[in-house]
Design an enzyme around this catalytic site. Structure first.
Site, PDB file in Angstrom:
ATOM      1  N   PHE A 172       0.808  -1.223   0.000  1.00 35.35           N
ATOM      2  CA  PHE A 172       0.000   0.000   0.000  1.00 35.35           C
ATOM      3  C   PHE A 172       0.840   1.271   0.000  1.00 35.35           C
ATOM      4  CE2 PHE A 172       0.943  -0.006   4.519  1.00 35.35           C
ATOM      5  CZ  PHE A 172       1.056   1.352   4.788  1.00 35.35           C
ATOM      6  N   LYS A 196      -1.359  -7.606  -9.327  1.00 32.77           N
ATOM      7  CA  LYS A 196      -2.361  -7.497  -8.260  1.00 32.77           C
ATOM      8  C   LYS A 196      -1.903  -6.377  -7.331  1.00 32.77           C
ATOM      9  CE  LYS A 196      -2.891  -8.870  -4.150  1.00 32.77           C
ATOM     10  NZ  LYS A 196      -3.536  -7.669  -3.569  1.00 32.77           N
ATOM     11  N   GLU A 199      -4.912  -4.007  -2.285  1.00 36.32           N
ATOM     12  CA  GLU A 199      -6.373  -3.807  -2.274  1.00 36.32           C
ATOM     13  C   GLU A 199      -6.742  -2.514  -1.552  1.00 36.32           C
ATOM     14  OE1 GLU A 199      -4.603  -6.047  -0.778  1.00 36.32           O
ATOM     15  OE2 GLU A 199      -5.278  -6.434   1.269  1.00 36.32           O
ATOM     16  N   ARG A 200      -5.770  -1.908  -0.854  1.00 35.52           N
ATOM     17  CA  ARG A 200      -6.092  -0.668  -0.134  1.00 35.52           C
ATOM     18  C   ARG A 200      -5.907   0.573  -1.006  1.00 35.52           C
ATOM     19  NH1 ARG A 200      -3.131  -1.626   5.597  1.00 35.52           N
ATOM     20  NH2 ARG A 200      -1.713  -2.976   4.447  1.00 35.52           N
ATOM     21  N   SER A 249       5.087  -6.959   3.346  1.00 34.47           N
ATOM     22  CA  SER A 249       5.539  -7.357   4.687  1.00 34.47           C
ATOM     23  C   SER A 249       6.247  -8.713   4.658  1.00 34.47           C
ATOM     24  CB  SER A 249       4.324  -7.451   5.604  1.00 34.47           C
ATOM     25  OG  SER A 249       3.489  -8.504   5.150  1.00 34.47           O
ATOM     26  N   CYS A 304       9.554   1.789   3.371  1.00 34.03           N
ATOM     27  CA  CYS A 304      10.447   0.694   3.768  1.00 34.03           C
ATOM     28  C   CYS A 304      11.867   1.206   3.965  1.00 34.03           C
ATOM     29  CB  CYS A 304      10.431  -0.409   2.724  1.00 34.03           C
ATOM     30  SG  CYS A 304      11.205   0.096   1.205  1.00 34.03           S
ATOM     31  N   GLU A 404       9.079  -3.926  13.147  1.00 40.23           N
ATOM     32  CA  GLU A 404       8.975  -2.771  12.252  1.00 40.23           C
ATOM     33  C   GLU A 404       7.723  -1.992  12.660  1.00 40.23           C
ATOM     34  OE1 GLU A 404       7.844  -3.729   8.197  1.00 40.23           O
ATOM     35  OE2 GLU A 404       8.962  -2.012   7.431  1.00 40.23           O
TER      36      GLU A 404
HETATM   37  P1  NAD Z   1       1.340  -6.496   3.047  1.00 43.62           P
HETATM   38  O1  NAD Z   1       2.292  -7.631   3.098  1.00 43.62           O
HETATM   39  O2  NAD Z   1       0.242  -6.457   4.027  1.00 43.62           O
HETATM   40  O3  NAD Z   1       0.654  -6.454   1.598  1.00 43.62           O
HETATM   41  C1  NAD Z   1       1.410  -6.568   0.417  1.00 43.62           C
HETATM   42  C2  NAD Z   1       0.637  -7.401  -0.591  1.00 43.62           C
HETATM   43  O4  NAD Z   1       0.528  -8.738  -0.117  1.00 43.62           O
HETATM   44  C3  NAD Z   1      -0.761  -6.896  -0.830  1.00 43.62           C
HETATM   45  O5  NAD Z   1      -1.027  -6.935  -2.214  1.00 43.62           O
HETATM   46  C4  NAD Z   1      -1.643  -7.854  -0.043  1.00 43.62           C
HETATM   47  O6  NAD Z   1      -2.881  -8.091  -0.654  1.00 43.62           O
HETATM   48  C5  NAD Z   1      -0.839  -9.129   0.015  1.00 43.62           C
HETATM   49  N1  NAD Z   1      -0.967  -9.820   1.315  1.00 43.62           N
HETATM   50  C6  NAD Z   1      -1.094  -9.262   2.533  1.00 43.62           C
HETATM   51  N2  NAD Z   1      -1.097 -10.191   3.493  1.00 43.62           N
HETATM   52  C7  NAD Z   1      -0.971 -11.365   2.886  1.00 43.62           C
HETATM   53  C8  NAD Z   1      -0.890 -12.704   3.346  1.00 43.62           C
HETATM   54  N3  NAD Z   1      -0.970 -13.009   4.640  1.00 43.62           N
HETATM   55  N4  NAD Z   1      -0.739 -13.680   2.442  1.00 43.62           N
HETATM   56  C9  NAD Z   1      -0.660 -13.390   1.138  1.00 43.62           C
HETATM   57  N5  NAD Z   1      -0.728 -12.139   0.645  1.00 43.62           N
HETATM   58  C10 NAD Z   1      -0.884 -11.139   1.491  1.00 43.62           C
HETATM   59  O7  NAD Z   1       2.215  -5.166   3.087  1.00 43.62           O
HETATM   60  P2  NAD Z   1       1.685  -3.687   3.203  1.00 43.62           P
HETATM   61  O8  NAD Z   1       1.162  -3.464   4.586  1.00 43.62           O
HETATM   62  O9  NAD Z   1       0.837  -3.370   2.054  1.00 43.62           O
HETATM   63  O10 NAD Z   1       3.061  -2.875   3.019  1.00 43.62           O
HETATM   64  C11 NAD Z   1       3.914  -2.543   4.082  1.00 43.62           C
HETATM   65  C12 NAD Z   1       5.078  -3.483   4.175  1.00 43.62           C
HETATM   66  O11 NAD Z   1       5.773  -3.516   2.934  1.00 43.62           O
HETATM   67  C13 NAD Z   1       6.118  -3.039   5.197  1.00 43.62           C
HETATM   68  O12 NAD Z   1       6.577  -4.171   5.873  1.00 43.62           O
HETATM   69  C14 NAD Z   1       7.227  -2.448   4.346  1.00 43.62           C
HETATM   70  O13 NAD Z   1       8.501  -2.452   4.933  1.00 43.62           O
HETATM   71  C15 NAD Z   1       7.171  -3.324   3.151  1.00 43.62           C
HETATM   72  N6  NAD Z   1       7.772  -2.686   2.000  1.00 43.62           N
HETATM   73  C16 NAD Z   1       8.982  -3.134   1.594  1.00 43.62           C
HETATM   74  C17 NAD Z   1       9.613  -2.528   0.532  1.00 43.62           C
HETATM   75  C18 NAD Z   1      10.949  -3.003   0.069  1.00 43.62           C
HETATM   76  O14 NAD Z   1      11.320  -2.687  -1.061  1.00 43.62           O
HETATM   77  N7  NAD Z   1      11.692  -3.744   0.879  1.00 43.62           N
HETATM   78  C19 NAD Z   1       8.996  -1.469  -0.130  1.00 43.62           C
HETATM   79  C20 NAD Z   1       7.745  -1.043   0.308  1.00 43.62           C
HETATM   80  C21 NAD Z   1       7.139  -1.667   1.373  1.00 43.62           C
END
Ligand code: NAD
Length: 519
Positions: A172, A196, A199-200, A249, A304, A404
């Site tokens: 997101f 994909k 969704e937020r 994440s 991140c 985090e």
């Molecule tokens: P998230 O993991 O909740 O969601 C990311 C994607 O995964 C979404 O499309 C979501 O639908 C899907 N998803 C969520 N939970 C899932 C699950 N249990 N099983 C399968 N799919 C799932 O992450 P977020 O809250 O949208 O983003 C924040 C996180 O992303 C933070 O931890 C941040 O550090 C990380 N991030 C990392 C980088 C990097 O390059 N290292 C860059 C941006 C964000």
């Protein structure tokens, strides 16, 4: 065609308000070149984080629709992969201009769904745009290798070729930049792509897809589905999908890496972070405090690469009161309000989580020097706001350090020496980014060599590499072996074919079969 185009421009509202994006009552799917309404009965509400009003809803795509999307990618692949590299390059040249022309519109959508300030949202688009600009040099990036005369009349050369249908799952916090890390790189190499988005915050990706179509991307080369776990599992399991790019994440990233790899796919997974900013006592104080404050609290800490942990070394510990003063001055407001430095967190759940982690720090003995948890923003009383918060005297075993936080919270640790600071960083499981602030070149050099982190800034607080390099998070922040964008991105989205050929001027006849290994 241009007359029709002008007519369409007259009757169609500006891009951001068109019904395919989340600015309409429902977010559409993008399948086979069409923005279509899902048949699903399950929808997820999208909220404006500054008000918590529902602004749109996003479908949990049905299995049938997901199959239609991947089939469309498969159908488009043979001709797209055979399209000349120069033609693909031309589409991306047009695309980068369209993104520039519509930057403000995309940024507005990001602010509305994600909450970040408009200026920051433009930065989000801009950093993605740079990747698109980089794809325009694909004619050099995709070159293979040659070695003539490896034997008599024999040469070897390699081609870099696309791998098929690739997929991307995005978070997101960067609704434009992170999708743009993925499909432009994959597609300029000749792959087709299934995206994909989070969704937020799906709006920016939808608008970017429309612009890509306008740039000339053929139907089916990019498809977009929405949803959560079912959509993710579909991507991990469908045999036609050869590679998955994930950013998000650790919980989701580890899962997708394992499930996708088990199914024989390439997976690159960028995950969470805890980025340390080491402040040496010889640093330029004014610059360091400003940089640290900006990098800790910008985007409400939802980056991140946010510098969420400060390690003050030696006498730099005395700078803490001035750091607090700077943080206090930041203005918290809705992202579309002029002068806002940081907007709200993405959801009420995110706010609760951040506040609970701050409270855990207090209970474990950290000193709360600045508490933004009770902030009220006039006119936005229902928003998910947290003001800049600083926890000092933090120890590595505290939960506010091991987790985090992903909010506007700076945790501050102390160290006597550079060695001690490096030890703290190397014992932390994450390896995304870090920065050192110093005026001593030898100190900076020692730090960059000894610290076990993928992206290092020297007097640069958020060292996100430009696309001619790669985004090189490491250890607990990354799974896979080829990183996003740059040369590694090209490697991830291509396979190498090696050709060895022999052409003799005068044909000589072999005396018989040779059964030994050719040398
Ligand atoms: P998230 O993991 O909740 O969601 C990311 C994607 O995964 C979404 O499309 C979501 O639908 C899907 N998803 C969520 N939970 C899932 C699950 N249990 N099983 C399968 N799919 C799932 O992450 P977020 O809250 O949208 O983003 C924040 C996180 O992303 C933070 O931890 C941040 O550090 C990380 N991030 C990392 C980088 C990097 O390059 N290292 C860059 C941006 C964000």
């Amino acid at each position: 065609k241009s007359v029709i185009h002008k007519f369409v421009q007259l009757i169609v509202p500006p891009l951001g308000r068109m019904c395919y994006s989340s600015s309409g009552p429902t977010t559409k799917l993008f399948i086979d070149g069409k923005f279509i309404e899902s048949n699903t009965s399950e929808w997820i509400d999208i909220h404006n984080p500054a008000t918590n009003e529902v602004i749109s809803k996003v479908p949990k795509t049905t299995q049938e629709e997901m199959l239609a999307a991947v089939n469309s990618c498969q159908r488009a692949y043979p001709s797209w992969s055979e399209t000349s590299v120069l033609s693909r390059q031309q589409i991306f040249l047009k695309y980068q201009q369209l993104i520039k022309d519509n930057m403000a519109e995309i940024a507005k959508l990001i602010t509305k769904e994600q909450g970040k300030t408009l200026a920051d949202a433009e930065g989000d688009v801009f950093r993605g745009l740079q990747v698109v600009e980089h794809t325009c040099s694909i004619t050099s990036l995709m070159l293979g290798e040659t070695l003539p005369s490896i034997s008599k009349d024999m040469d070897t050369f390699t081609y870099r070729l696309p791998i098929g249908v690739c997929a991307g799952i995005t978070p997101f916090n960067f609704p434009a930049m992170i999708p743009l890390w993925m499909y432009p790189m994959a597609m300029v190499c000749g792959n087709t792509f299934l995206l994909k988005p989070s969704e937020r915050v799906p709006g920016a990706a939808m608008l970017l897809a429309k612009l890509f179509q306008d740039a000339g991307a053929p139907d089916g080369t990019l498809n977009i589905i929405h949803g959560q776990h079912d959509a993710v599992n579909f991507i991990c399991d469908h045999p036609a999908i050869k590679a998955i790019s994930f950013v998000g994440s650790n919980q989701a990233g580890e899962y997708i890496y394992t499930r996708g790899s088990k199914n024989g796919k390439r997976v690159q997974s960028n995950m969470g972070a805890k980025n340390h900013g080491v402040v040496m006592p010889d640093a330029n104080k004014e610059n360091t405090l400003n940089q640290l404050t900006g990098a800790a609290f910008g985007a409400a800490g939802q980056r991140c690469m946010a510098l969420s942990t400060a390690v003050l070394v030696g006498k730099a510990r005395n700078w803490l009161p001035e750091l607090v003063e700077r943080a206090k001055k930041l203005r918290v407001n809705a992202g579309d309000q002029p002068g806002s430095d940081l907007g709200p967190l993405v959801s009420p759940q995110a706010k609760t989580r951040v506040c609970d982690l701050v409270q855990s720090g207090v209970e474990e003995g950290a000193k709360l020097l600045l508490d933004g948890r009770k902030i009220q923003v006039k006119g936005y009383e229902n928003g998910n706001f947290v003001g800049p918060t600083i926890l000092a005297s933090v120890k590595p075993q505290m939960k506010c350090y091991t987790e985090e936080i992903f909010g506007p919270v700076l945790v501050v640790l102390e160290a006597e020496t550079l060695d001690e600071a490096v030890d703290i960083i190397n014992q932390n499981p994450y390896g995304n980014g870090t920065a050192i602030f110093t005026t001593n070149g030898a100190t900076a050099r020692k730090f960059t060599h000894q610290v076990d982190v993928g992206q290092i800034g020297v007097n640069v607080p958020i060292p996100v590499p430009l696309p001619m390099f790669s985004f090189t998070g490491s250890r607990g922040s990354f799974r896979g072996d080829t990183n996003f964008y740059g040369k590694q991105g090209i490697q991830f989205y291509t396979q190498v074919k090696t050709v060895t050929s022999q052409w003799k001027e005068e044909d000589s006849t072999l005396t018989g079969p040779s059964v030994v290994m050719p040398t």
